[in-house]
Motif scaffolding. Structure first.
Motif, short mmCIF file in Angstrom:
data_model
loop_
_atom_site.label_atom_id
_atom_site.label_comp_id
_atom_site.label_asym_id
_atom_site.label_seq_id
_atom_site.Cartn_x
_atom_site.Cartn_y
_atom_site.Cartn_z
N TYR A 1 -2.86 3.03 -3.45
CA TYR A 1 -3.79 2.85 -2.44
C TYR A 1 -5.01 2.37 -2.97
O TYR A 1 -5.09 1.55 -3.78
CB TYR A 1 -3.97 4.21 -1.76
N CYS A 2 -6.05 2.27 -1.94
CA CYS A 2 -7.27 1.49 -2.18
C CYS A 2 -7.61 1.40 -3.51
O CYS A 2 -8.18 0.26 -4.09
CB CYS A 2 -8.37 1.66 -1.05
N HIS B 1 -13.44 4.89 1.35
CA HIS B 1 -12.50 3.56 1.19
C HIS B 1 -13.21 2.75 0.37
O HIS B 1 -14.42 2.63 0.15
CB HIS B 1 -12.14 2.77 2.52
N GLY C 1 -3.93 -1.14 3.82
CA GLY C 1 -2.74 -0.92 4.27
C GLY C 1 -2.40 -1.99 5.43
O GLY C 1 -2.98 -3.23 5.42
N PHE D 1 -4.21 11.84 2.55
CA PHE D 1 -3.12 11.22 1.77
C PHE D 1 -2.22 12.53 0.80
O PHE D 1 -1.25 12.38 0.78
CB PHE D 1 -3.57 10.47 0.52
N PHE E 1 0.82 -1.22 0.04
CA PHE E 1 0.16 -0.06 0.07
C PHE E 1 0.97 1.29 -0.13
O PHE E 1 1.73 1.38 0.83
CB PHE E 1 -0.75 0.21 1.32
N GLU E 2 0.44 2.03 -0.92
CA GLU E 2 1.44 3.38 -0.93
C GLU E 2 0.68 4.57 -1.77
O GLU E 2 -0.05 4.07 -2.71
CB GLU E 2 2.62 3.24 -1.41
N SER E 3 0.93 5.74 -1.30
CA SER E 3 0.08 6.95 -2.11
C SER E 3 1.45 7.94 -2.56
O SER E 3 1.09 9.00 -2.29
CB SER E 3 -0.63 7.44 -1.22
#
Length: 276
Positions: free
Chosen positions: A75-76, A113, A132, A207, A45-47
């Motif tokens: 991310y989601c 989300h 995450g 974010f 998971f990363e933004s």
């Protein structure tokens, strides 16, 4: 719905470590567990694109270029759109849901989300590769609210509230914590485009303006928020350390398997140095 026919399924399976093993993929529980578990283990998971001021695209080919061929995370909206495309391509029935984050106590947050509900043999399963470090590593059954679900040393449960609202809960040590709540209303990819725009551009989005990279590991769950790296253990214990700009890129590689292109890496270090 999820444009699974556009996905290079072989490349995706190789990315998550399921390619080339002769596994026969069928729309059954065994395959669902295998794909979900492999995806969450392989793709962090990363933004970082939001932090770098880059647009976040949700088209299948863009997701494939970034998360599969580019070996990045997301991310989601990215994670679960890619997972949905792969599951649809395999033959699963996949629908979306919009969830409300509850990890901030009693603070009422907007629905931002994205999660998936996959139906197998008439039974619904929650699938989520994009929450995450606290998120599930495997599918969670939705047909038996209240039952505890063990995933290795970690425990989840789904609680049912009024009006059919379901809440995913996560046990940390001896305490249960709500992760997020979602209603039966179906969400479509176009809905995620709208939510993605808010999350990647609105000044109040969580974010915006910070480094955020996470991984729900088997024995330890790891999260980097800003300059702080936190490791969460099944007994609820946490370890924290400060990450300086000089050690950032090595840490991203070691802890999350992330190697950014040179220009992005340099910009990320510059931002991190300005915050340090």
């Amino acid at each position: 719905m999820w444009n699974g026919d556009e996905l290079d399924l072989g490349a995706y399976l190789a990315r998550i470590g399921l390619g080339g093993d002769g596994r026969e993929l069928r729309p059954d529980l065994e395959t669902l567990y295998a794909v979900h578990r492999a995806h969450t283990a392989a793709i962090p998971f990363e933004s970082l694109d939001v932090l770098l001021g880059r647009p976040v695209a949700l088209e299948v080919k863009a997701l494939e270029d970034k998360l599969v061929h580019g070996r990045r995370g997301g991310y989601c909206y990215e994670q679960n759109s890619l997972l949905a495309a792969a599951l649809e391509r395999i033959g699963f029935e996949v629908s979306g849901r919009g969830a409300r984050n509850r990890t901030r106590g009693d603070t009422l947050l907007a629905v931002t989300h994205a999660v998936l509900v996959v139906t197998v043999g008439g039974e619904p399963w929650l699938c989520d590769a994009g929450f995450g470090y606290q998120g599930p590593r495997e599918p969670v059954p939705l047909g038996r609210p209240g039952a505890e679900v063990r995933q290795g040393p970690w425990t989840f449960a789904v609680h049912e509230e009024e009006d059919g609202v379901l809440v995913l809960r996560f046990r940390r040590g001896d305490a249960w914590r709500d992760l997020y709540a979602f209603s039966p209303q179906r969400y479509h990819p176009v809905d995620y485009v709208v939510l993605n725009h808010y999350s990647s551009t609105h000044p109040r989005s969580s974010f915006i303006g910070r480094t955020l990279v996470q991984l729900p590991g088997q024995e330890v769950r790891t999260t980097l928020v800003g300059r702080e790296l936190t490791r969460l253990y099944p007994d609820g214990r946490t370890e924290r350390e400060t990450v300086g700009p000089d050690g950032l890129l090595a840490l991203l590689d070691r802890e999350f398997g992330l190697r950014l292109p040179a220009r992005d890496a340099a910009e990320l270090v510059r931002i991190h140095r300005s915050e340090y």
